[in-house]
Scaffold this motif. Sequence first.
Motif, PDB file in Angstrom:
ATOM      1  N   ALA A  66       0.834  -1.207   0.000  1.00 51.12           N
ATOM      2  CA  ALA A  66       0.000   0.000   0.000  1.00 51.12           C
ATOM      3  C   ALA A  66       0.868   1.256   0.000  1.00 51.12           C
ATOM      4  O   ALA A  66       0.608   2.203  -0.743  1.00 51.12           O
ATOM      5  N   GLY A  67       1.919   1.245   0.830  1.00 54.07           N
ATOM      6  CA  GLY A  67       2.760   2.423   0.972  1.00 54.07           C
ATOM      7  C   GLY A  67       3.583   2.722  -0.273  1.00 54.07           C
ATOM      8  O   GLY A  67       3.733   3.879  -0.653  1.00 54.07           O
TER       9      GLY A  67
ATOM     10  N   MET B 122       2.868   1.857  -3.409  1.00 52.54           N
ATOM     11  CA  MET B 122       1.977   2.348  -4.474  1.00 52.54           C
ATOM     12  C   MET B 122       1.609   3.805  -4.228  1.00 52.54           C
ATOM     13  O   MET B 122       1.632   4.629  -5.137  1.00 52.54           O
ATOM     14  N   ALA B 123       1.278   4.138  -2.995  1.00 52.62           N
ATOM     15  CA  ALA B 123       0.908   5.515  -2.676  1.00 52.62           C
ATOM     16  C   ALA B 123       2.113   6.440  -2.828  1.00 52.62           C
ATOM     17  O   ALA B 123       1.979   7.564  -3.311  1.00 52.62           O
TER      18      ALA B 123
ATOM     19  N   TYR C  73       4.523   6.032  -4.903  1.00 48.90           N
ATOM     20  CA  TYR C  73       4.689   6.221  -6.346  1.00 48.90           C
ATOM     21  C   TYR C  73       3.693   7.259  -6.853  1.00 48.90           C
ATOM     22  O   TYR C  73       4.050   8.137  -7.653  1.00 48.90           O
ATOM     23  N   ALA C  74       2.446   7.164  -6.373  1.00 47.71           N
ATOM     24  CA  ALA C  74       1.433   8.128  -6.797  1.00 47.71           C
ATOM     25  C   ALA C  74       1.859   9.544  -6.416  1.00 47.71           C
ATOM     26  O   ALA C  74       1.743  10.475  -7.219  1.00 47.71           O
ATOM     27  N   LEU C  75       2.408   9.696  -5.206  1.00 45.24           N
ATOM     28  CA  LEU C  75       2.839  11.032  -4.765  1.00 45.24           C
ATOM     29  C   LEU C  75       4.014  11.532  -5.600  1.00 45.24           C
ATOM     30  O   LEU C  75       4.127  12.713  -5.879  1.00 45.24           O
TER      31      LEU C  75
ATOM     32  N   ILE D  63       2.537  10.525 -10.237  1.00 45.71           N
ATOM     33  CA  ILE D  63       1.256  10.687 -10.905  1.00 45.71           C
ATOM     34  C   ILE D  63       0.646  12.015 -10.499  1.00 45.71           C
ATOM     35  O   ILE D  63       0.618  12.348  -9.311  1.00 45.71           O
ATOM     36  N   ARG D  64       0.177  12.765 -11.481  1.00 46.05           N
ATOM     37  CA  ARG D  64      -0.437  14.047 -11.151  1.00 46.05           C
ATOM     38  C   ARG D  64      -1.846  13.800 -10.627  1.00 46.05           C
ATOM     39  O   ARG D  64      -2.729  13.369 -11.342  1.00 46.05           O
ATOM     40  N   LEU D  65      -2.011  14.036  -9.353  1.00 43.42           N
ATOM     41  CA  LEU D  65      -3.313  13.827  -8.729  1.00 43.42           C
ATOM     42  C   LEU D  65      -3.765  15.161  -8.186  1.00 43.42           C
ATOM     43  O   LEU D  65      -2.968  15.904  -7.616  1.00 43.42           O
TER      44      LEU D  65
ATOM     45  N   ARG E 255      -0.426   1.849 -16.840  1.00 41.57           N
ATOM     46  CA  ARG E 255       0.279   2.453 -15.714  1.00 41.57           C
ATOM     47  C   ARG E 255       0.670   1.399 -14.677  1.00 41.57           C
ATOM     48  O   ARG E 255       1.772   1.405 -14.148  1.00 41.57           O
ATOM     49  N   PHE E 256      -0.269   0.483 -14.452  1.00 43.09           N
ATOM     50  CA  PHE E 256       0.001  -0.589 -13.495  1.00 43.09           C
ATOM     51  C   PHE E 256       1.122  -1.491 -13.988  1.00 43.09           C
ATOM     52  O   PHE E 256       2.021  -1.863 -13.245  1.00 43.09           O
TER      53      PHE E 256
ATOM     54  N   PHE F 255       4.431   0.097 -13.630  1.00 43.64           N
ATOM     55  CA  PHE F 255       4.864   0.122 -12.240  1.00 43.64           C
ATOM     56  C   PHE F 255       5.395  -1.240 -11.800  1.00 43.64           C
ATOM     57  O   PHE F 255       6.485  -1.355 -11.260  1.00 43.64           O
TER      58      PHE F 255
END
Lengths: 286, 308
Positions: free
Chosen positions: A96-97, A99-100, A102-104, A107-109, A188-189, A192
């Motif tokens: 979980a950590g 992936m998150a 990586y998102a931070l 990935i533009r969120l 994207r997955f 990764f």
Amino acid sequence: MTAAALHPPLRRRSRFGRKVRIAAGVFACLVFLFPVFWMVLSSFKEQRDIFTVPPTLFFTPTLETYVSYMQRADISRRLINTIIVAVGSGLLSIVAGAMAGYALARIRLRGAGTIGVLILLSRGVPPIALAVPMFLVARSLGVTDMHITLILAYCTFLIPYVMWLMRGFFLALPKELEESAMIDGCSRFGAFFKIIVPISMPGLLSTMIFSMILAWEELLFALVLTNRYASTIPVAIAGIAGDTVNGANWGALTAVGTITVIPVVVFALLVQKWLIQGLADGATKG
Amino acid sequence: MSTVTAAGARRARPRAWTRLSDVASRWAFMGPAAVILGAMLAYPIFYTIEISFSRFDLMTFGAVEWIGFENYAHVLDDYRFWSSMKVTLVYLVFALPLQIVLGFGIAFLINADWRGRGTVRALFIIPMVVAPVVAGGIWRMILDPLWGIMNWVIGLAGFGPLDWFGDPNLAMAAIVIIDTWRWTPFVVLIATAALLSLPRDLFEAAEIDGAGWWSMLWSITLPLLVPIIAATFVVRWLGAVKMFDIALAATYGGPGGATNVINLFIYEEAFRSLRFAESAAMAVIVLVLTMLLTGLFLFGTRKLEQRY
């Protein structure tokens, strides 16, 4: 050569100073290692060798304490519980950590900045502020004394830790890696898991091992959320250390303490190179 | 006309769909962490806040009635709350600077260029990974007034035996010693990494200019390290305000509350005395104070980084 000729006294003194510095450093290291050495040494003593003045350095070693305490069902079950919870929360928080993280990092969120600040803040949350409601909720749901409850509780401090470390790690990777994979038709997955995860393995592994160590030694949540069935080793040690009714139970303390310390030391020494880097990054970027 | 819009819609639908699935896949990375942290971190915090403003019923085991700041008033009236806040403050004031100074000092010593450097650095990991509750236990044994090796060593030096856990001040000192023993290696490791990353040419230039060891330390190394020292302080602060296990294993808050740090006190109030509402109020106070001070320290760190 010329420098030496120019400042001969200074160089000689600094070489002597260097030796003093090194000796002082080694001495400091020995002082810091002594309590662990003393614990391991005492764990091989018989009761009568523990309680002596002056303390005994030479004695006939015995495995008596280990044998008698490992035979006690609650100690070995707690050891197994601790392994289950440490491995479980280590695995869950790394997935979980990471992936998150990586998102931070990539990935533009919308709202990612806010999430980053929230994670940073969550590292300051005192666990006691979570322990009270967690206990009440777990009790009303009937999930106290279960491994999964403890695993999820440990995620509250492990996921932010993993997220932040892995975010820094992913930021350091070149962007072209997954961009080219995605142009080649990877999702994207896919990018990764096929590209990023394999090259980040050292970082992922050391972060996971350090997460497991943090879970391995956690006391407060274990004390609050478990009582018999899923109870962990730190709870047992706290009980032994605070056991004033039976007098000082040092044999048990040193034997159980040694058992909990050895795997952690082995793991930590295995990943120490990455661990130091991770700690340094965590401190300077966190 | 109608065919054009129909064709446009047909084309637009897949596009909207891909965009939607793209957004979904972006959030899917954040998803698991967000769900777990929401359920296990955010929800308990809000629940704590709710309990702190309510009357807690032990029969139904839940918050029953909104009573405003009554719990807070009780807590602020309780002298034991203030004394354990004071104990926590004393511990922080002594332990944190001691760990930072010792840690950077030792890092400086072992950073000399020699073969054993790597080994020494690796061995320094060991105290750090000893579980805090084990650390508390071993030190309880070492500092034991009758059989502990510490009093024996002190006795060799000609000092009388000290009652480490019977005297309030010594018990506090014991807590600070144990915490410092466990956490200084952490500071040592960070400081070592920081020292290794310092630019070498600066020191070579200073050496050519004839600067001595001391003046190099004072006017080059320390200023360069200021941001990292500040950052280390913040990280250690975040760990130290949560301290619980060492006090529990070594002294259990004793003697007479002399080492009852706030986390231990809240734990006792909640789970021994079953005063959940008051302990929730205390937890909220601690949470707010921690957040404020952490924010302040982070702000200070940024300011320091800009100055140096």
